[in-house]
Design a protein around this motif. Structure first.
Motif, PDB file in Angstrom:
ATOM      1  N   TYR A   1      57.232 -24.782 -36.242  1.00 19.85           N
ATOM      2  CA  TYR A   1      57.572 -23.578 -35.496  1.00 19.85           C
ATOM      3  C   TYR A   1      57.401 -23.863 -34.014  1.00 19.85           C
ATOM      4  O   TYR A   1      56.406 -24.458 -33.649  1.00 19.85           O
ATOM      5  CB  TYR A   1      56.665 -22.401 -35.894  1.00 19.85           C
ATOM      6  N   PRO A   2      58.280 -23.456 -33.148  1.00 19.98           N
ATOM      7  CA  PRO A   2      59.587 -22.898 -33.461  1.00 19.98           C
ATOM      8  C   PRO A   2      60.537 -24.014 -33.894  1.00 19.98           C
ATOM      9  O   PRO A   2      60.331 -25.165 -33.535  1.00 19.98           O
ATOM     10  CB  PRO A   2      60.025 -22.312 -32.121  1.00 19.98           C
ATOM     11  N   THR A   3      61.547 -23.650 -34.629  1.00 21.80           N
ATOM     12  CA  THR A   3      62.504 -24.666 -35.059  1.00 21.80           C
ATOM     13  C   THR A   3      63.626 -24.773 -34.037  1.00 21.80           C
ATOM     14  O   THR A   3      63.764 -23.930 -33.179  1.00 21.80           O
ATOM     15  CB  THR A   3      63.052 -24.343 -36.453  1.00 21.80           C
ATOM     16  N   ARG A   4      64.396 -25.814 -34.201  1.00 20.23           N
ATOM     17  CA  ARG A   4      65.331 -26.252 -33.154  1.00 20.23           C
ATOM     18  C   ARG A   4      66.200 -25.172 -32.494  1.00 20.23           C
ATOM     19  O   ARG A   4      66.065 -24.936 -31.308  1.00 20.23           O
ATOM     20  CB  ARG A   4      66.242 -27.354 -33.689  1.00 20.23           C
TER      21      ARG A   4
ATOM     22  N   LYS B   1      58.036 -13.604 -39.113  1.00 20.39           N
ATOM     23  CA  LYS B   1      58.979 -14.642 -38.698  1.00 20.39           C
ATOM     24  C   LYS B   1      58.281 -16.001 -38.587  1.00 20.39           C
ATOM     25  O   LYS B   1      58.787 -17.021 -39.067  1.00 20.39           O
ATOM     26  CB  LYS B   1      59.590 -14.239 -37.353  1.00 20.39           C
ATOM     27  N   VAL B   2      57.117 -15.991 -37.962  1.00 25.07           N
ATOM     28  CA  VAL B   2      56.350 -17.236 -37.823  1.00 25.07           C
ATOM     29  C   VAL B   2      55.981 -17.759 -39.209  1.00 25.07           C
ATOM     30  O   VAL B   2      56.194 -18.933 -39.526  1.00 25.07           O
ATOM     31  CB  VAL B   2      55.070 -17.001 -36.976  1.00 25.07           C
ATOM     32  N   ASP B   3      55.441 -16.865 -40.047  1.00 26.01           N
ATOM     33  CA  ASP B   3      55.008 -17.265 -41.389  1.00 26.01           C
ATOM     34  C   ASP B   3      56.169 -17.855 -42.188  1.00 26.01           C
ATOM     35  O   ASP B   3      56.046 -18.929 -42.772  1.00 26.01           O
ATOM     36  CB  ASP B   3      54.449 -16.054 -42.156  1.00 26.01           C
ATOM     37  N   ASP B   4      57.287 -17.126 -42.184  1.00 22.00           N
ATOM     38  CA  ASP B   4      58.442 -17.570 -42.972  1.00 22.00           C
ATOM     39  C   ASP B   4      58.951 -18.926 -42.501  1.00 22.00           C
ATOM     40  O   ASP B   4      59.263 -19.812 -43.305  1.00 22.00           O
ATOM     41  CB  ASP B   4      59.579 -16.541 -42.887  1.00 22.00           C
ATOM     42  N   THR B   5      59.036 -19.084 -41.179  1.00 17.47           N
ATOM     43  CA  THR B   5      59.548 -20.346 -40.641  1.00 17.47           C
ATOM     44  C   THR B   5      58.628 -21.504 -41.025  1.00 17.47           C
ATOM     45  O   THR B   5      59.093 -22.560 -41.477  1.00 17.47           O
ATOM     46  CB  THR B   5      59.664 -20.268 -39.093  1.00 17.47           C
ATOM     47  N   VAL B   6      57.327 -21.308 -40.847  1.00 21.54           N
ATOM     48  CA  VAL B   6      56.388 -22.387 -41.158  1.00 21.54           C
ATOM     49  C   VAL B   6      56.462 -22.743 -42.648  1.00 21.54           C
ATOM     50  O   VAL B   6      56.561 -23.911 -43.025  1.00 21.54           O
ATOM     51  CB  VAL B   6      54.944 -22.006 -40.746  1.00 21.54           C
ATOM     52  N   PHE B   7      56.461 -21.725 -43.495  1.00 21.87           N
ATOM     53  CA  PHE B   7      56.536 -21.960 -44.949  1.00 21.87           C
ATOM     54  C   PHE B   7      57.788 -22.748 -45.320  1.00 21.87           C
ATOM     55  O   PHE B   7      57.731 -23.716 -46.078  1.00 21.87           O
ATOM     56  CB  PHE B   7      56.549 -20.632 -45.709  1.00 21.87           C
ATOM     57  N   LYS B   8      58.902 -22.306 -44.759  1.00 16.54           N
ATOM     58  CA  LYS B   8      60.188 -22.932 -45.081  1.00 16.54           C
ATOM     59  C   LYS B   8      60.191 -24.399 -44.646  1.00 16.54           C
ATOM     60  O   LYS B   8      60.572 -25.300 -45.405  1.00 16.54           O
ATOM     61  CB  LYS B   8      61.321 -22.163 -44.370  1.00 16.54           C
ATOM     62  N   GLU B   9      59.711 -24.641 -43.442  1.00 12.65           N
ATOM     63  CA  GLU B   9      59.725 -26.000 -42.912  1.00 12.65           C
ATOM     64  C   GLU B   9      58.762 -26.909 -43.670  1.00 12.65           C
ATOM     65  O   GLU B   9      59.070 -28.059 -43.943  1.00 12.65           O
ATOM     66  CB  GLU B   9      59.367 -25.984 -41.413  1.00 12.65           C
ATOM     67  N   VAL B  10      57.583 -26.374 -44.017  1.00 12.11           N
ATOM     68  CA  VAL B  10      56.604 -27.182 -44.759  1.00 12.11           C
ATOM     69  C   VAL B  10      57.194 -27.564 -46.112  1.00 12.11           C
ATOM     70  O   VAL B  10      57.114 -28.713 -46.552  1.00 12.11           O
ATOM     71  CB  VAL B  10      55.275 -26.413 -44.952  1.00 12.11           C
TER      72      VAL B  10
END
Ligand SMILES: [Zn+2]
Ligand SMILES: [Zn+2]
Length: 306
Positions: free
Chosen positions: A71-74, A102-111
């Protein structure tokens, strides 16, 4: 009120080394699991965002051979309205405010993507120097993009699991001195073995180095020790400073040495004499009898070994 608003930017580097995390599970079922660690991390970064509406956060995963932003992603630039807009909407979703979700979802998705990604060769050490370099570049970019009157207060927190890698020593030291020059504080939260490299990083940049005693209490350590901003730290009773081991590890055996040989070109340190530097492949020219090389020099001296 104040003409200059301060933005506290927290960059968290999380060690996602699959070898280390995999071993934990095998050894002790009650030990901190990777998903618990990610949960603690999310609560921690949400708490940071909650402290002040200008606070910013970035998360970088440090894998065995690459580093990746969680986070943040590109796509959206970190300072774009995309993030700031949602911050003020305050629409609870599953009881969470939009920005946190938003932060939680992005981190989860990326991990998830990172862990289930392509099969590759795994190593027991983590590419921490690369992640730190990434963090410094990101901070530098945000400093350049900052609006007039906006003051950025950056700091880096490393959550480290796997062992140090002596092969990254050079890069690591360069990064530490860069951070010191840029006034970036590096904190370290150590989950396993002591890290000589991070001890030096925290000591030089004025950060906190803490090897936690109980891994399952990670969140408490994060909230109590690493959440308060740097300027309030002097008022808190934080864990006492540790004795920093400033001995350098030799590049050949990775053992800590008091006296050794230093390559005059790349400053690599060796415990025994070698006519060719194994790091930069410099061949030392002998002017006198090679026997003179037996005389040991102090590692602090930047001199040719002959
Ligand atoms: Zn050695
Ligand atoms: Zn060399």
């Amino acid at each position: 009120m104040a003409a200059e608003e301060e933005t506290s930017l927290l960059v968290v580097i999380i060690d996602v080394n699959p070898v280390w995390w995999g071993q934990r599970k095998l050894k002790d079922e009650n030990d901190l699991s990777f998903s618990q660690c990610i949960d603690s991390l999310l609560i921690f970064i949400n708490s940071h965002l909650m402290l002040h509406h200008l606070n910013k956060v970035a998360v970088i995963a440090s894998h065995t051979n690459r580093s990746q932003f969680l986070y943040p992603t590109r796509e959206p630039s970190p300072s774009s309205q995309d993030v700031d807009e949602s911050r003020y909407q305050n629409i609870p979703r599953d009881g969470k405010y939009e920005h946190f979700a938003k932060v939680d979802d992005t981190v989860f998705k990326e991990v998830k993507q990172l862990i289930t990604g392509q099969e590759e060769e795994l190593h027991s050490d983590t590419l921490l120097a690369g992640s730190l370099a990434m963090a410094l570049c990101y901070i530098h970019r945000l400093e350049k993009e900052a609006a007039a009157g906006e003051k950025l207060k950056p700091r880096v927190l490393v959550i480290k699991a796997a062992d140090d890698s002596a092969s990254q020593y050079m890069d690591f030291m360069n990064i530490i001195f860069t951070a010191q020059k840029q006034n970036i504080v590096i904190d370290a939260c150590i989950l396993d073995k002591e890290s000589g490299l991070l001890q030096q990083a925290c000591d030089i940049t004025g950060g906190i180095y803490l090897k936690i005693l109980q891994r399952t209490g990670l969140l408490q350590y994060l909230l109590w020790v690493f959440l308060p901003p740097v300027k309030t730290r002097s008022k808190l009773a934080l864990p006492p400073a540790i004795h920093v081991d400033y001995r350098a590890a030799c590049f050949c055996h990775r053992t800590l040495i008091d006296i050794g040989y230093v390559c005059s070109v790349c400053l690599s340190i060796f415990c025994t004499f070698s006519p060719i530097c194994t790091t930069c492949h410099t061949a030392f020219k002998f002017r006198g009898p090679p026997m003179r090389a037996k005389k040991k020099k102090k590692i602090t001296a930047v001199e040719n070994v002959i």
